[in-house]
Write a protein that holds these residues in place. Structure first.
Motif, PDB file in Angstrom:
ATOM      1  N   GLY A  87      -1.452   0.542  -9.139  1.00  0.00           N
ATOM      2  CA  GLY A  87      -1.687  -1.148  -8.967  1.00  0.00           C
ATOM      3  C   GLY A  87      -0.309  -1.866  -9.212  1.00  0.00           C
ATOM      4  N   GLY A  90       0.861  -1.185  -0.003  1.00  0.00           N
ATOM      5  CA  GLY A  90      -0.058   0.090   0.083  1.00  0.00           C
ATOM      6  C   GLY A  90       0.886   1.280  -0.146  1.00  0.00           C
ATOM      7  N   ARG A 129      -2.114   0.089  -4.419  1.00  0.00           N
ATOM      8  CA  ARG A 129      -2.806  -0.914  -4.122  1.00  0.00           C
ATOM      9  C   ARG A 129      -2.073  -2.061  -4.879  1.00  0.00           C
ATOM     10  NH1 ARG A 129      -3.881   2.173  -0.769  1.00  0.00           N
ATOM     11  NH2 ARG A 129      -5.987   2.861  -0.146  1.00  0.00           N
ATOM     12  N   GLY A 137      -0.673  -2.467 -13.042  1.00  0.00           N
ATOM     13  CA  GLY A 137      -1.670  -1.390 -12.903  1.00  0.00           C
ATOM     14  C   GLY A 137      -2.306  -1.082 -14.347  1.00  0.00           C
ATOM     15  N   GLY A 171      -6.177   7.803 -10.326  1.00  0.00           N
ATOM     16  CA  GLY A 171      -6.717   6.604  -9.889  1.00  0.00           C
ATOM     17  C   GLY A 171      -5.702   5.848  -9.037  1.00  0.00           C
ATOM     18  N   THR A 172      -5.952   4.581  -8.682  1.00  0.00           N
ATOM     19  CA  THR A 172      -5.146   3.815  -7.945  1.00  0.00           C
ATOM     20  C   THR A 172      -4.124   3.335  -8.796  1.00  0.00           C
ATOM     21  OG1 THR A 172      -7.210   3.009  -6.499  1.00  0.00           O
ATOM     22  CG2 THR A 172      -5.080   1.701  -6.498  1.00  0.00           C
ATOM     23  N   ARG A 191      -1.798   9.650  -5.533  1.00  0.00           N
ATOM     24  CA  ARG A 191      -2.621   8.570  -6.083  1.00  0.00           C
ATOM     25  C   ARG A 191      -2.283   7.489  -4.993  1.00  0.00           C
ATOM     26  NH1 ARG A 191      -1.328   7.750 -12.160  1.00  0.00           N
ATOM     27  NH2 ARG A 191      -2.537   5.896 -11.718  1.00  0.00           N
ATOM     28  N   PRO A 192      -3.225   6.661  -4.459  1.00  0.00           N
ATOM     29  CA  PRO A 192      -2.988   5.807  -3.834  1.00  0.00           C
ATOM     30  C   PRO A 192      -2.721   4.430  -4.516  1.00  0.00           C
ATOM     31  CG  PRO A 192      -5.249   5.692  -4.385  1.00  0.00           C
ATOM     32  CD  PRO A 192      -4.767   7.036  -4.864  1.00  0.00           C
ATOM     33  N   THR A 242       1.262   5.698  -1.262  1.00  0.00           N
ATOM     34  CA  THR A 242       0.845   6.558  -2.035  1.00  0.00           C
ATOM     35  C   THR A 242       1.884   7.073  -3.259  1.00  0.00           C
ATOM     36  OG1 THR A 242       1.984   8.316  -0.648  1.00  0.00           O
ATOM     37  CG2 THR A 242      -0.479   7.786  -0.380  1.00  0.00           C
TER      38      THR A 242
END
Length: 547
Positions: free
Chosen positions: A422, A366, A381, A412, A419-420, A378-379, A368
């Protein structure tokens, strides 16, 4: 050769029996000759940064403990090469000289090697203050037909690298020691590329730390303060950048506690900036930080039929902050510059029995990402899953291991600027022997499946074969190398990247000298070739001297 040693040993026992010596003399003579048999072999040592499964099995547990190996008082964590203790691989002469314990040479009668006088140098009459010297010189050369799928030029590149790592470990009594290590490195070749600070380094300080240690709450505990190499994590997550000449080093504090079946490690580090070309000008890299908590448990052994399965369970929380090319995100045919803070939580459970070995791990990433141009956050994940399992035939003279390895690294979306995020990243890697010898394909947006075959037909020779088949985890993200994303995109959105059959051969030429050779052939998929990638061959040779 082993038969000759065995015959000599049996003859000596018979001769001793005919002479009817006193019992204590017979026992002492038998022990001495047994040690001679063990010490005379140039046995394969567990290979560094190659994972914990499928290692050569010619090294016995006795050879990994004093006086043959030099592990510390680490309880159940001394199995194999002692990496479970968190300091790195420790053997007769291994990858982690800062973790070796040579105090057994306080008794001069234990010396049996030409370099032993350098491993314990008494500095006072009580022999409680002493110095241990260590050294490594590595000669490494490459040939690459199409470097990095021909995104680097020219084709037919050849490189040669040499590095020297020489250190001193000063023990000031039982509880205080100071370790220092110097580095010098250079590189050259034909059609070469990438001769940056990770390949060339004038004389500088690789490590310099002070350690205080002792018993605390029943644990072997310690604090290490200063510049140090750090290997306490699964090696496919965090290692020491061993492929180039200049390994990673960190600056900060580390505290550890080791009980018989559980250990805890807490650390907080700043990176080392190696870009200044002048001597002794390595500085702190304040843009790179690593900190975390690692716990390893040695559960009770498991009985499976007539065999015993010994396992370890790693639990870790690792956080890092980076910027620059390692943190950049792929966006269409360009990249987005910025910095990222990532928190990694995960586990690894691994173990071995005489005829079975396995390792399974998972990690969630996790955090940023901050865009340098817009300051937009952006986060993150992302995730990774790493597994390998296989069968051994311990009764065979070939010491074979046959297994399968499967790895997944999330991808991602390189088609959007928001957006997230990945895409999983491992900035303090590659760990070349685990995934891909060539480092052409990095553990990001990747699914890899590979058979693994290793055999150790002779005590001094080991071979391994792998053939990882590779796919993109998602077609919305790119293909990555150890240096970042590739500049081409796959047309048609195909998943399949290709297959990279590869082999390694290790010769333990003596206690101090080893020679490992790697060969690989990249077979790029038709989609990759249409995008501009090229198949090619790869060869690497490593001649390493250590004392």
């Amino acid at each position: 050769m082993n038969r000759i040693f065995l015959i000599a040993f049996l003859l000596s026992v018979v001769t001793s029996a005919l002479a009817t010596p006193r019992p204590e003399e017979e026992a002492r003579k038998k022990a001495s000759e047994t040690l001679w048999v063990i010490r005379s072999r140039a046995s394969i040592q567990n290979q560094p940064h190659a994972g914990v499964v499928a290692q050569p099995r010619r090294v016995t547990s006795e050879q990994n403990r004093p006086p043959y190996g030099h592990q510390g008082p680490w309880g159940a964590f001394t199995r194999g090469n002692g990496e479970a203790a968190g300091f790195g691989p420790v053997g007769r002469y291994a990858e982690a000289p800062w973790a070796e314990d040579w105090s057994n040479l306080r008794d001069p009668s234990h010396r049996d090697d030409i370099f032993d006088p350098l491993k314990f140098i008494a500095l006072n009459n009580a022999r409680s203050i002493w110095l241990s010297l260590s050294g490594e010189t590595r000669l490494r050369n490459w040939y690459e037909q199409n470097p990095f799928l021909r995104t680097r030029s020219p084709s037919g590149s050849g490189r040669f690298g040499v590095r020297n790592l020489y250190g001193a470990d000063l023990h000031l009594g039982e509880h205080i020691r100071v370790f220092g290590q110097l580095i010098n490195a250079d590189a050259g070749g034909w059609g070469g590329y990438g001769y940056n600070a990770t390949f060339r380094k004038r004389l500088d300080l690789q490590q310099a730390f002070i350690e205080g240690r002792g018993r605390l709450l029943g644990a072997q505990s310690g604090i290490m303060l200063g510049r140090q190499e750090f290997l306490d994590a699964p090696s496919y997550i965090l290692y020491m950048r061993n492929t180039p000449n200049v390994p990673l080093s960190w600056n900060g504090v580390r505290g550890y506690a080791i009980w018989p079946r559980i250990r805890v490690d807490l650390y907080d580090f700043i990176g080392t900036d190696i870009n200044d070309a002048r001597m002794f000008h390595n500085a702190l890299d304040w843009t790179t930080r690593l900190h975390g908590l690692d716990v390893t448990i040695a559960p009770p052994d498991i009985r499976i039929g007539s065999q015993t399965l010994a396992t370890y369970l790693d639990l870790f929380a690792i956080a890092f902050r980076i910027k620059g090319s390692s943190a950049a995100l792929a966006y269409r045919n360009a990249t987005i510059a910025g910095s990222t803070n990532r928190q990694n939580g995960g586990f690894r459970w691994y173990g071995s029995a005489p005829s079975f070995e396995f390792s399974v791990g998972g990690l969630y990433q996790g955090g940023t990402f901050e865009n340098r141009a817009t300051s937009l956050r952006r986060p993150v994940r992302a995730y990774a899953v790493n597994t390998i399992a296989g069968y051994r035939n311990p009764g065979s003279r070939w010491h074979p291991f046959l297994g399968m390895q499967a790895d997944i690294y999330s991808g991602g979306d390189a088609t959007t600027r928001s957006g997230t995020v990945g895409t999983y990243i491992t900035p303090f890697n590659p760990q070349t022997n685990y995934l891909d010898t060539t480092t052409y394909i990095a553990p990001s947006n990747l699914v890899s499946l590979s058979p693994v075959l290793r055999t150790t037909p002779l005590p001094f020779l080991s071979l391994q074969f792998k053939a990882p088949f590779m796919w993109r985890e998602t077609t919305r993200d790119e293909v990555y190398s150890s240096s970042g994303r590739y500049t081409f995109s796959l047309p048609g959105g195909g998943h399949y990247i290709g297959v990279i059959p590869q082999a390694s051969l290790t010769l333990q030429l003596g206690r101090h000298l080893s020679w490992t050779q790697y060969g690989a052939r990249v077979f790029a998929s038709s989609g990759m070739r249409r995008a501009g990638a090229r198949s090619g061959s790869y060869y690497q040779s490593n001649l390493v001297f250590r004392f």
